[in-house]
Design a protein around this motif. Structure first.
Motif, PDB file in Angstrom:
ATOM      1  N   SER A 167      39.340   5.204  57.487  1.00 22.56           N
ATOM      2  CA  SER A 167      40.277   5.824  58.426  1.00 22.56           C
ATOM      3  C   SER A 167      41.410   4.873  58.795  1.00 22.56           C
ATOM      4  O   SER A 167      42.557   5.308  58.948  1.00 22.56           O
ATOM      5  CB  SER A 167      39.540   6.305  59.681  1.00 22.56           C
ATOM      6  N   SER A 168      41.119   3.565  58.908  1.00 23.56           N
ATOM      7  CA  SER A 168      42.189   2.614  59.219  1.00 23.56           C
ATOM      8  C   SER A 168      43.166   2.497  58.050  1.00 23.56           C
ATOM      9  O   SER A 168      44.376   2.373  58.258  1.00 23.56           O
ATOM     10  CB  SER A 168      41.627   1.241  59.589  1.00 23.56           C
ATOM     11  N   LEU A 169      42.649   2.565  56.817  1.00 25.57           N
ATOM     12  CA  LEU A 169      43.536   2.534  55.655  1.00 25.57           C
ATOM     13  C   LEU A 169      44.419   3.774  55.607  1.00 25.57           C
ATOM     14  O   LEU A 169      45.606   3.691  55.303  1.00 25.57           O
ATOM     15  CB  LEU A 169      42.724   2.419  54.364  1.00 25.57           C
ATOM     16  N   ARG A 170      43.817   4.923  55.918  1.00 27.42           N
ATOM     17  CA  ARG A 170      44.609   6.163  55.939  1.00 27.42           C
ATOM     18  C   ARG A 170      45.695   6.104  57.004  1.00 27.42           C
ATOM     19  O   ARG A 170      46.827   6.510  56.773  1.00 27.42           O
ATOM     20  CB  ARG A 170      43.702   7.366  56.169  1.00 27.42           C
ATOM     21  N   ALA A 171      45.338   5.593  58.176  1.00 27.30           N
ATOM     22  CA  ALA A 171      46.314   5.485  59.261  1.00 27.30           C
ATOM     23  C   ALA A 171      47.444   4.529  58.890  1.00 27.30           C
ATOM     24  O   ALA A 171      48.626   4.816  59.148  1.00 27.30           O
ATOM     25  CB  ALA A 171      45.625   5.023  60.538  1.00 27.30           C
TER      26      ALA A 171
END
Length: 122
Positions: A64-68
């Motif tokens: 999720s942090s990579l997507r954000a």
């Protein structure tokens, strides 16, 4: 980076994307691959930096942090395109052919970068 290096990284990223079970494991594999290249070329400072990056990925990476972060890059690129369009309109208003050509080129590069970012499946 030279063109061959960029091309190799892009191709290897695509290959690892097909094999990776998650975005973080894909990122980890990419860093490990870069460590191998740096070791092969005896670039110890690069190896040290990549090992540090690998530890950070292992400790802190979440899909999720990579997507954000990826979405943030896309939004920043869209803002850059808006700025480039304004610069182009300003150059057109002044009628300077050289500046118009330069601004069109920069806008095309920014749009290409956005397409590249958007094609990434995060």
């Amino acid at each position: 980076m030279n063109t061959r290096t960029v091309l190799a990284i892009a191709l290897l990223s695509l290959t690892s994307a097909a094999q990776a079970s998650s975005l973080c494991s894909e990122k980890e594999q990419d860093i490990q691959r870069e460590i191998g290249y740096a070791e092969k070329h005896q670039n110890q400072s690069r190896v040290d930096g990549l090992n540090k990056a690998l530890k950070e990925v292992r400790a802190n990476c979440t899909d999720s942090s990579l997507r954000a972060a990826h979405q943030k890059k896309i939004n920043e690129q869209k803002a850059e395109i808006t700025e480039r369009k304004a610069d182009l309109e300003e150059a057109r208003a002044k009628g300077d052919a050289d500046k118009i050509a330069k601004r069109e080129q920069k806008l095309a590069e920014a749009e290409h970068e956005l397409k590249t970012l958007q094609s990434r499946d995060y």
